[in-house]
Design a protein around this motif. Structure first.
Motif, PDB file in Angstrom:
ATOM      1  N   THR A 287       0.827  -1.206   0.000  1.00 30.08           N
ATOM      2  CA  THR A 287       0.000   0.000   0.000  1.00 30.08           C
ATOM      3  C   THR A 287       0.863   1.257   0.000  1.00 30.08           C
ATOM      4  OG1 THR A 287      -1.747  -1.162   1.203  1.00 30.08           O
ATOM      5  CG2 THR A 287      -1.794   1.242   1.241  1.00 30.08           C
ATOM      6  N   LEU A 288       1.929   1.247   0.812  1.00 33.06           N
ATOM      7  CA  LEU A 288       2.825   2.403   0.854  1.00 33.06           C
ATOM      8  C   LEU A 288       3.520   2.623  -0.482  1.00 33.06           C
ATOM      9  CD1 LEU A 288       4.467   1.983   4.388  1.00 33.06           C
ATOM     10  CD2 LEU A 288       2.751   3.668   3.680  1.00 33.06           C
ATOM     11  N   TYR A 289       3.941   1.538  -1.105  1.00 33.54           N
ATOM     12  CA  TYR A 289       4.594   1.668  -2.417  1.00 33.54           C
ATOM     13  C   TYR A 289       3.624   2.226  -3.457  1.00 33.54           C
ATOM     14  CZ  TYR A 289       8.554  -1.111  -0.720  1.00 33.54           C
ATOM     15  OH  TYR A 289       9.652  -1.566  -0.035  1.00 33.54           O
ATOM     16  N   GLN A 290       2.395   1.748  -3.429  1.00 33.20           N
ATOM     17  CA  GLN A 290       1.402   2.248  -4.381  1.00 33.20           C
ATOM     18  C   GLN A 290       1.122   3.734  -4.161  1.00 33.20           C
ATOM     19  OE1 GLN A 290      -2.016  -0.399  -4.067  1.00 33.20           O
ATOM     20  NE2 GLN A 290      -1.498  -1.315  -6.055  1.00 33.20           N
ATOM     21  N   ASP A 291       0.996   4.135  -2.897  1.00 34.74           N
ATOM     22  CA  ASP A 291       0.726   5.544  -2.608  1.00 34.74           C
ATOM     23  C   ASP A 291       1.918   6.439  -2.943  1.00 34.74           C
ATOM     24  OD1 ASP A 291      -1.778   4.835  -1.736  1.00 34.74           O
ATOM     25  OD2 ASP A 291      -1.236   4.801   0.401  1.00 34.74           O
ATOM     26  N   SER A 292       3.108   5.869  -2.990  1.00 33.01           N
ATOM     27  CA  SER A 292       4.310   6.641  -3.312  1.00 33.01           C
ATOM     28  C   SER A 292       4.705   6.535  -4.777  1.00 33.01           C
ATOM     29  CB  SER A 292       5.492   6.154  -2.451  1.00 33.01           C
ATOM     30  OG  SER A 292       5.202   6.215  -1.082  1.00 33.01           O
ATOM     31  N   SER A 293       3.953   5.792  -5.551  1.00 35.63           N
ATOM     32  CA  SER A 293       4.330   5.536  -6.932  1.00 35.63           C
ATOM     33  C   SER A 293       4.139   6.780  -7.802  1.00 35.63           C
ATOM     34  CB  SER A 293       3.487   4.386  -7.499  1.00 35.63           C
ATOM     35  OG  SER A 293       3.792   4.177  -8.864  1.00 35.63           O
ATOM     36  N   THR A 294       5.119   7.005  -8.667  1.00 32.01           N
ATOM     37  CA  THR A 294       5.034   8.156  -9.591  1.00 32.01           C
ATOM     38  C   THR A 294       4.438   7.734 -10.929  1.00 32.01           C
ATOM     39  OG1 THR A 294       7.355   7.753 -10.185  1.00 32.01           O
ATOM     40  CG2 THR A 294       6.927   9.447  -8.548  1.00 32.01           C
ATOM     41  N   ASP A 295       3.384   6.957 -10.891  1.00 32.16           N
ATOM     42  CA  ASP A 295       2.703   6.622 -12.134  1.00 32.16           C
ATOM     43  C   ASP A 295       1.852   7.811 -12.574  1.00 32.16           C
ATOM     44  OD1 ASP A 295       0.511   6.587 -10.440  1.00 32.16           O
ATOM     45  OD2 ASP A 295       0.519   4.410 -10.236  1.00 32.16           O
ATOM     46  N   VAL A 296       1.271   7.691 -13.749  1.00 30.15           N
ATOM     47  CA  VAL A 296       0.533   8.810 -14.316  1.00 30.15           C
ATOM     48  C   VAL A 296      -0.658   9.193 -13.446  1.00 30.15           C
ATOM     49  CG1 VAL A 296      -0.777   9.603 -16.330  1.00 30.15           C
ATOM     50  CG2 VAL A 296       1.258   8.169 -16.644  1.00 30.15           C
TER      51      VAL A 296
ATOM     52  N   VAL B 153       3.949  12.691  -4.489  1.00 36.48           N
ATOM     53  CA  VAL B 153       4.480  11.395  -4.907  1.00 36.48           C
ATOM     54  C   VAL B 153       5.920  11.511  -5.407  1.00 36.48           C
ATOM     55  CG1 VAL B 153       2.221  10.412  -5.423  1.00 36.48           C
ATOM     56  CG2 VAL B 153       3.464  11.639  -7.216  1.00 36.48           C
ATOM     57  N   LEU B 154       6.288  12.654  -5.972  1.00 44.39           N
ATOM     58  CA  LEU B 154       7.672  12.820  -6.401  1.00 44.39           C
ATOM     59  C   LEU B 154       8.616  12.804  -5.203  1.00 44.39           C
ATOM     60  CD1 LEU B 154       7.308  15.477  -9.236  1.00 44.39           C
ATOM     61  CD2 LEU B 154       8.156  13.136  -9.489  1.00 44.39           C
ATOM     62  N   LEU B 155       8.181  13.392  -4.093  1.00 46.47           N
ATOM     63  CA  LEU B 155       9.005  13.363  -2.885  1.00 46.47           C
ATOM     64  C   LEU B 155       8.928  12.007  -2.186  1.00 46.47           C
ATOM     65  CD1 LEU B 155       8.255  16.906  -1.397  1.00 46.47           C
ATOM     66  CD2 LEU B 155      10.282  16.157  -2.655  1.00 46.47           C
ATOM     67  N   ALA B 156       7.714  11.457  -2.090  1.00 46.48           N
ATOM     68  CA  ALA B 156       7.548  10.189  -1.373  1.00 46.48           C
ATOM     69  C   ALA B 156       8.244   9.039  -2.087  1.00 46.48           C
ATOM     70  CB  ALA B 156       6.054   9.879  -1.209  1.00 46.48           C
ATOM     71  N   SER B 157       8.271   9.058  -3.405  1.00 48.44           N
ATOM     72  CA  SER B 157       8.905   7.970  -4.138  1.00 48.44           C
ATOM     73  C   SER B 157      10.413   7.922  -3.911  1.00 48.44           C
ATOM     74  CB  SER B 157       8.620   8.111  -5.639  1.00 48.44           C
ATOM     75  OG  SER B 157       9.193   9.304  -6.145  1.00 48.44           O
ATOM     76  N   ALA B 158      11.007   9.050  -3.517  1.00 48.28           N
ATOM     77  CA  ALA B 158      12.448   9.093  -3.270  1.00 48.28           C
ATOM     78  C   ALA B 158      12.803   8.671  -1.853  1.00 48.28           C
ATOM     79  CB  ALA B 158      12.975  10.508  -3.525  1.00 48.28           C
ATOM     80  N   LEU B 159      11.830   8.168  -1.089  1.00 48.28           N
ATOM     81  CA  LEU B 159      12.098   7.694   0.270  1.00 48.28           C
ATOM     82  C   LEU B 159      12.366   6.204   0.322  1.00 48.28           C
ATOM     83  CD1 LEU B 159       9.365   9.666   2.268  1.00 48.28           C
ATOM     84  CD2 LEU B 159      11.780  10.247   1.951  1.00 48.28           C
ATOM     85  N   TRP B 160      12.232   5.531  -0.810  1.00 44.45           N
ATOM     86  CA  TRP B 160      12.365   4.082  -0.830  1.00 44.45           C
ATOM     87  C   TRP B 160      13.472   3.664  -1.792  1.00 44.45           C
ATOM     88  CZ3 TRP B 160       9.304   2.500   2.987  1.00 44.45           C
ATOM     89  CH2 TRP B 160       8.151   3.236   3.266  1.00 44.45           C
ATOM     90  N   ILE B 161      14.074   2.534  -1.491  1.00 47.14           N
ATOM     91  CA  ILE B 161      15.084   1.953  -2.375  1.00 47.14           C
ATOM     92  C   ILE B 161      14.508   0.676  -2.959  1.00 47.14           C
ATOM     93  CG2 ILE B 161      17.434   1.070  -2.585  1.00 47.14           C
ATOM     94  CD1 ILE B 161      18.181   2.600  -0.104  1.00 47.14           C
ATOM     95  N   ALA B 162      14.314   0.655  -4.269  1.00 47.18           N
ATOM     96  CA  ALA B 162      13.825  -0.567  -4.911  1.00 47.18           C
ATOM     97  C   ALA B 162      14.877  -1.660  -4.748  1.00 47.18           C
ATOM     98  CB  ALA B 162      13.547  -0.310  -6.389  1.00 47.18           C
TER      99      ALA B 162
END
Length: 257
Positions: A88-97, A107-116
């Motif tokens: 759920t966290l990954y989906q909410d942080s995803s920079t999809d369209v 989402v641009l900021l939240a997506s940079a909080l995780w390391i794939a």
């Protein structure tokens, strides 16, 4: 008693003749004037290689140190939290369209909080080494600008075409929803920018190695959208060479870390 002087008469001299005596006195040799010795110029400070400079420190590289600590914390959360919660966290942080249209900044900021891939990902090690070296050369605020520019611009360069393709019917609506998070775009842009501050014998092997790996990933066609984003981010970093070279701190040499 008068003394009779024979021979030719000479004019009387008021001073005694001492020329014979002076011939026996050695003359002092006059030494040529010596030019003052030039004062040696102080040697330029040459930063030597120190292995501990490869790692971030709170005083030397505050941006990289704080960001790395934050990523370590989120990686621990990802490793120990419930998988359903993390999805759920990954989906909410995803920079999809879909998310970029609704909450782009978040989402641009939240997506940079995780390391794939977590803390063991190659991008985690690359982040620490590359951002540390970059920050030591151009400062923390400017290193952050390079990282965020690569992260944001490469994300938009890959997601905007997807949105347009869906809009014109070339892709299905499901393409608007995909997991797209992590720091890899920012790291790729930082590698490209850092290479411009290195000497050629380090710069070109580094770029060759990184670019060849990214091209191989693209040829594998496992995640072409993300792989294109990596190449775009690397190109953005290279395009920023004139700027980062003007930002270079004067106390840091092109090869020191």
């Amino acid at each position: 008693m008068e003394r009779t002087v024979t021979g030719p008469q000479t004019a009387a001299s008021p001073l005694p003749d001492v020329s014979g005596l002076l011939d026996g006195v050695p003359r002092q040799r006059e030494l040529p004037a010596r030019a003052p010795a030039p004062t040696p110029a102080p040697a330029a400070a040459r930063p030597s290689f120190r292995p501990w400079h490869l790692l971030p420190t709170p005083a030397g590289t505050p941006f990289t140190f704080a960001y790395a600590a934050l990523l370590a914390l989120t990686s621990l959360v990802a490793a120990w939290a419930d998988p359903a919660l993390m999805h759920t966290l990954y989906q909410d942080s995803s920079t999809d369209v879909a998310h970029l249209v609704r909450t782009p900044v978040l989402v641009l900021l939240a997506s940079a909080l995780w390391i794939a891939g977590g803390i063991v990902s190659p991008y985690a090690a690359a982040f620490v080494l590359v951002l540390t070296a970059l920050e030591r050369r151009i400062g923390g605020a400017r290193a952050a600008c390079v990282f965020l520019a690569g992260h944001v611009l490469a994300t938009l360069a890959t997601e905007v075409p997807v949105g347009l393709a869906v809009l014109f019917g070339h892709l299905p609506d499901t393409s608007l929803h995909r997991l797209d998070y992590g720091i890899s775009f920012g790291v790729a842009a930082s590698i490209g920018a850092l290479s411009g501050l290195l000497t050629p014998w380090v710069r070109w092997p580094l770029l060759t190695l990184v670019a060849s790996q990214l091209v191989n990933d693209l040829i594998a066609f496992q995640d072409p959208l993300t792989n294109w984003g990596h190449l775009i981010a690397l190109t953005l970093g290279i395009a920023g060479w004139p700027l980062v070279r003007r930002w270079r701190l004067p106390a840091v040499s092109p090869v020191s870390v």
